[in-house]
Motif scaffolding. Sequence first.
Motif, PDB file in Angstrom:
ATOM      1  N   THR A  52       9.209 -16.777   9.789  1.00  0.00           N
ATOM      2  CA  THR A  52      10.010 -17.735   9.420  1.00  0.00           C
ATOM      3  C   THR A  52      10.922 -17.037   7.287  1.00  0.00           C
ATOM      4  O   THR A  52      11.987 -18.316   7.557  1.00  0.00           O
ATOM      5  CB  THR A  52       8.555 -19.280   8.785  1.00  0.00           C
ATOM      6  N   ARG A  53      10.535 -15.786   6.942  1.00  0.00           N
ATOM      7  CA  ARG A  53      11.247 -15.728   5.911  1.00  0.00           C
ATOM      8  C   ARG A  53      12.221 -14.898   6.484  1.00  0.00           C
ATOM      9  O   ARG A  53      12.601 -15.350   5.513  1.00  0.00           O
ATOM     10  CB  ARG A  53      10.002 -14.613   4.823  1.00  0.00           C
ATOM     11  N   ASP A  54      12.035 -14.222   7.368  1.00  0.00           N
ATOM     12  CA  ASP A  54      13.244 -13.280   7.274  1.00  0.00           C
ATOM     13  C   ASP A  54      14.648 -13.854   8.270  1.00  0.00           C
ATOM     14  O   ASP A  54      15.199 -13.971   8.296  1.00  0.00           O
ATOM     15  CB  ASP A  54      13.231 -11.881   8.905  1.00  0.00           C
ATOM     16  N   ARG A  78      14.638 -17.746   7.840  1.00  0.00           N
ATOM     17  CA  ARG A  78      15.151 -19.154   7.487  1.00  0.00           C
ATOM     18  C   ARG A  78      15.893 -19.353   7.221  1.00  0.00           C
ATOM     19  O   ARG A  78      16.865 -20.644   7.179  1.00  0.00           O
ATOM     20  CB  ARG A  78      14.042 -19.219   6.701  1.00  0.00           C
ATOM     21  N   GLU A 132       3.249 -22.571   2.354  1.00  0.00           N
ATOM     22  CA  GLU A 132       4.995 -22.037   2.493  1.00  0.00           C
ATOM     23  C   GLU A 132       6.019 -22.571   3.298  1.00  0.00           C
ATOM     24  O   GLU A 132       6.970 -22.083   2.474  1.00  0.00           O
ATOM     25  CB  GLU A 132       4.193 -20.257   2.404  1.00  0.00           C
ATOM     26  N   ILE A 174       4.609 -16.746   9.377  1.00  0.00           N
ATOM     27  CA  ILE A 174       5.260 -16.896   8.108  1.00  0.00           C
ATOM     28  C   ILE A 174       6.094 -15.375   7.705  1.00  0.00           C
ATOM     29  O   ILE A 174       7.052 -15.987   7.304  1.00  0.00           O
ATOM     30  CB  ILE A 174       4.509 -16.919   6.878  1.00  0.00           C
ATOM     31  N   ALA A 175       6.265 -14.728   8.577  1.00  0.00           N
ATOM     32  CA  ALA A 175       6.998 -13.223   8.237  1.00  0.00           C
ATOM     33  C   ALA A 175       8.424 -13.154   8.588  1.00  0.00           C
ATOM     34  O   ALA A 175       9.380 -13.265   8.119  1.00  0.00           O
ATOM     35  CB  ALA A 175       6.425 -12.098   8.231  1.00  0.00           C
ATOM     36  N   LEU A 230       9.177 -23.812   1.926  1.00  0.00           N
ATOM     37  CA  LEU A 230      10.810 -22.970   3.016  1.00  0.00           C
ATOM     38  C   LEU A 230      11.449 -24.299   3.298  1.00  0.00           C
ATOM     39  O   LEU A 230      13.056 -24.316   3.262  1.00  0.00           O
ATOM     40  CB  LEU A 230      10.506 -21.617   3.883  1.00  0.00           C
TER      41      LEU A 230
END
Length: 151
Positions: free
Chosen positions: A89-91, A93, A136, A86-87, A140
């Motif tokens: 993906t957040r960075d 996306r 999450e 997920i980290a 996203l």
Amino acid sequence: MKSACILLLAGLPLASFAQTTQAELLRRGELTGSRPAATPQSSARQAASRTADTASDPVQQHLLQTDVNLAQARAEELPNLYERFIATTRDERRTWTYPQWDAAGQVLARLNQRYEHIRTELPLEERLRIRSFQGEFHTLKGARKVKEKLD
């Protein structure tokens, strides 16, 4: 009695159509872990999933920031793998294309498949963290689709 039987028989095709199997949810990268799987996987599907879990996938290596065989990941490793996933993906996306989202969804599906096998070995707190990471990702991904439509 006869009319009740006819009604039950008439509804059978609709009932089977409306049900989504656990394997379908895993394949699509959906949220998993709320209930045990209703039907066991076939041996052919299990063999295919073992090959898909190998660590040779460069997308998986990138998203998880490590080279790991998910089919052999221990229960205590899984929350950290989800967190790394997920980290990343957040960075990244905002720059992802649809094929990249699909590839990430496949990695999540592999994580979810392993999670389904070992989730009972995890404490409740870790299971809740994993569920929030799963949610999450889908949030996203959904936000990206909405943004694309608005632009």
